[in-house]
Design a protein around this motif. Structure first.
Motif, PDB file in Angstrom:
ATOM      1  N   ASP A   2       1.157   1.486   5.625  1.00 10.93           N
ATOM      2  CA  ASP A   2       2.151   2.070   4.887  1.00 10.93           C
ATOM      3  C   ASP A   2       1.802   1.993   3.333  1.00 10.93           C
ATOM      4  OD1 ASP A   2       4.404   2.510   3.426  1.00 10.93           O
ATOM      5  OD2 ASP A   2       5.551   0.764   4.232  1.00 10.93           O
TER       6      ASP A   2
ATOM      7  N   SER B   5       2.670   2.749   0.704  1.00 12.25           N
ATOM      8  CA  SER B   5       3.793   2.276  -0.567  1.00 12.25           C
ATOM      9  C   SER B   5       3.520   0.770  -0.551  1.00 12.25           C
ATOM     10  CB  SER B   5       4.911   2.445  -0.157  1.00 12.25           C
ATOM     11  OG  SER B   5       5.661   1.630   1.028  1.00 12.25           O
TER      12      SER B   5
ATOM     13  N   LYS C 105       2.056  -0.879  -4.176  1.00 11.20           N
ATOM     14  CA  LYS C 105       3.094  -1.384  -5.141  1.00 11.20           C
ATOM     15  C   LYS C 105       3.502  -2.816  -5.310  1.00 11.20           C
ATOM     16  CE  LYS C 105       5.557   3.026  -5.015  1.00 11.20           C
ATOM     17  NZ  LYS C 105       6.674   3.594  -4.764  1.00 11.20           N
TER      18      LYS C 105
ATOM     19  N   ASN D  32      -4.011   7.565   5.418  1.00  9.81           N
ATOM     20  CA  ASN D  32      -4.028   6.512   4.464  1.00  9.81           C
ATOM     21  C   ASN D  32      -5.378   5.921   3.900  1.00  9.81           C
ATOM     22  OD1 ASN D  32      -1.191   6.546   4.118  1.00  9.81           O
ATOM     23  ND2 ASN D  32      -0.790   4.760   5.202  1.00  9.81           N
TER      24      ASN D  32
END
Length: 65
Positions: A47, A49, A52, A7
């Motif tokens: 994470d 995601s 978003k 990441n």
């Protein structure tokens, strides 16, 4: 991320390299400078995601979202 890229490397590529590829000047951080900032609710290092979950966007020092 799904390809196994860490990441941190994803974030570095998304935020650090576009100025090289597109000829965009690097930003400066100083009092009085206009801000372009995205505030995310979460930790994309844990994470990806979480990117978003945008809470606010500042463009040239003005909140646009």
């Amino acid at each position: 991320s799904e390809a196994g890229i860490p990441n941190l490397d994803i974030l570095k590529t998304a935020t650090g390299h576009p100025h090289d590829e597109f000829g965009i000047e690097e930003g400066i951080i100083q009092i009085g400078a206009p801000a372009n900032i995205v505030l995310i609710n979460g930790n994309p290092l844990q994470d990806i995601s979480m990117l978003k979950n945008i809470e606010f966007i500042w463009k040239k020092g003005q909140i646009v979202k």
